[in-house]
Design a protein around this motif. Sequence first.
Motif: not given
Length: 349
Positions: A200, A204, A224, A229, A232-233
Amino acid sequence: MDFGAHGARGTDGDTEVDFRVLGPVEVLDRSTGAYVAPAGSKQRALLGALVVRAGHVLSAERLIHELWGDRPPASAVNALQAHVARLRRLLQDGAPDGAGQSWIATRTTGYLLRPGRATTDAQRFHRLSAEGRARLGSDPEHAAELLRGALALWRGPALEGSAQGPICTVEADRLEELRLTTLETLYDANLRSGRHAEVLWELERLTAGHPMRERLYDLQMLALYRCGRQTEALGVYERARRRLVDELGVEPGPALRDRMEAILRHAPSLELPGGSAGGRLPGGVPEAGCLVPERSGGPDGVAGGTDGEALRELGLEIARLGARIESLSREQEALIRRFRLLAPAGPGG
């Protein structure tokens, strides 16, 4: 790179000589581990161009343009001949059994590199990448192993120190694009293998370094989501959209839009192969580095009765809220750090 069928070979049938272009240009003697590398920029550019166009005659005019651009010296022809002679000596001194005598051949119209059975690291990179892509659907773990092997061949930017003329520049750009495509495929294989939490943060970093590559955003969104999450995705989608609109004046492509809508619906296609849910270990315990998936509303996580446009607008609004929450959290952390630095010490010092 068109490498031929004759040249230096080891006693076991493997090639001994390796022209390396995935980094600074150099020639490696596999039998001894020794290598030769041109020292000057003109020598590096000359060897790079000859390797890129191996097996093809490059005219003196084209090589002069490669080395000096649009402003060659008055003695460019003689200077080129001197560079070719020095490069011949360098390859001959570093080649097994004097094989370097035949690497560079002179023709009436120019020069060519005759590599024989010598190989390049770019050839092995292409082969391992192709094998990894072929295994992606059936055996993603083996695919990832092959793709990591392909990327491990890189020692730096392609043709580093040689890409000053059009021949090497075009080839360096092509190889760099293939490297990024292979890197994307590697992370695809990692996600198919259930390594979403593991990769992950690397994704990023990659999206920050290559903000125009929608495939990286797509992979980051999936990682994500599998870490539970969802907000956030969706925030990644909104950031990608803003960047693409601001920089290129275009909306995200259909693949990225489809990923956003699938995340909103909690589509089964987002789960790991075999039906296991991302973000959870057996027994429903959250995975390390992952949060519990957010689900609300109807069975697909969205209030029923919405059409596609309303769903998309809802997703964008969620993404905007998620991005705002992240921004406010960063501001809060900065204020807390500032307060701690400025606050007077207590009675205990």
